[in-house]
Design an enzyme around this catalytic site. Structure first.
Site, PDB file in Angstrom:
ATOM      1  CG  HIS A 126      -2.053  -1.007   1.103  1.00 49.59           C
ATOM      2  ND1 HIS A 126      -2.737  -1.501   2.194  1.00 49.59           N
ATOM      3  CD2 HIS A 126      -2.578  -1.634   0.018  1.00 49.59           C
ATOM      4  CE1 HIS A 126      -3.640  -2.376   1.786  1.00 49.59           C
ATOM      5  NE2 HIS A 126      -3.562  -2.476   0.475  1.00 49.59           N
ATOM      6  CB  CYS A 175       7.918  17.815  -8.239  1.00 46.96           C
ATOM      7  SG  CYS A 175       9.154  16.778  -9.049  1.00 46.96           S
ATOM      8  CB  CYS A 180       8.979  18.874 -12.390  1.00 49.94           C
ATOM      9  SG  CYS A 180       7.362  18.055 -12.174  1.00 49.94           S
TER      10      CYS A 180
END
Length: 277
Positions: A126, A175, A180
């Site tokens: 997960h 980020c 980016c």
């Protein structure tokens, strides 16, 4: 207790013979370290349960609120430690590794307590609280910053009366990859999302290979993980369940040890008299 002792003696015979052990763990292991599960009665952060916030839709609607929730969960972990169950698993892996035997942990937990206990071969199906993923470029990175971004400092209090921070999206975790600056999200599998295909492939390979399987602190109701151990049992491999109570899968398993995992697991994984190292 006598039943536990008798069953344990037989389980230990299986343990002594096993070469490849798969240990599937769930929220029950972490709960014994005091980690909130956000499930059942009282399992709320403010007025929400995890399934209200741990969804792509919730993050799209209110990324500030979702990041407050995960910031709180990250910060809580700074006061939590691996418990005897985590430590017993890690010690067992290290010890058996010296004997040419293997232990793999397949965990549904996102708190990294297995790694902190010393486990090396961990499959986190997960994801992890301490990894982020960029919504723009897709880069996944470890992230142990506290707070995860300056705007979240002091935010995330679980009090139902706490005011929402309403942090502007440009001030949320971003980020740092050159060119980016996309919005980061927690690298966890949310409700409605599929598990990582590569990790699932690794899990399937380990389950096919194992000759002993332990199911520790899991309710056996969250799919697809709920089918992992029954699939192993179906091919005749010994499966032992360690849990606070019986689960929907208990009848499929050879052994069931009831009680806190921190009490039942250490004697099950301790050095066997047949071990030479």
């Amino acid at each position: 207790m006598r039943g536990f002792t008798a069953g344990l003696a037989h389980f230990r015979e299986e343990f002594a013979k096993a070469k490849h052990i798969a240990i599937i763990t769930g929220a029950g292991v972490s709960a014994e370290s005091g980690v909130p599960t956000f499930r059942g009665a009282g399992g709320y952060w403010r007025t929400w349960q995890a399934q209200d916030l741990a969804t792509p839709g919730a993050f799209s609607r209110d990324p500030s609120l979702v990041w407050e929730f995960y910031h709180y969960r990250r910060e809580v972990m700074s006061s939590k430690e691996p418990n005897p169950a985590h430590l017993a698993i890690a010690e067992c892996e290290a010890r058996l590794g010296q004997q040419g035997r293997s232990v793999v942990v397949i965990t549904q937990n996102i708190d990294e307590l297995h790694r902190r206990a010393g486990s090396k071969h961990v499959l986190e199906i997960h994801g992890s609280l301490f990894k982020t993923r960029c919504m723009s470029c897709g880069e996944v990175k470890e992230n142990y910053k506290s707070p995860v971004c300056p705007a979240l400092k002091g935010k995330g209090a679980p009090d139902p009366n706490a005011k929402e921070a309403r942090i502007p999206v440009e001030d949320l975790p971003r980020c740092d990859r050159q060119g980016c600056h996309g919005l980061l999200r927690p690298h966890v599998v949310w409700f409605g999302e599929t598990l990582d295909a590569d990790i699932l492939t690794s899990v399937e390979q380990e389950l096919e290979r194992c000759d002993l399987c332990l199911v520790v602190g899991t309710s056996s109701i969250v799919y697809p993980a709920a089918m992992f151990a029954p699939q192993v049992a179906a091919r005749g491999v010994c499966v032992a369940e360690f849990n606070m109570e019986s689960t929907p899968a208990t009848q499929r398993f050879m052994y069931h040890f009831e009680g806190p995992c921190g009490r039942t697991l250490p004697p099950a994984l301790a050095r066997h008299q047949s071990e030479v190292i």
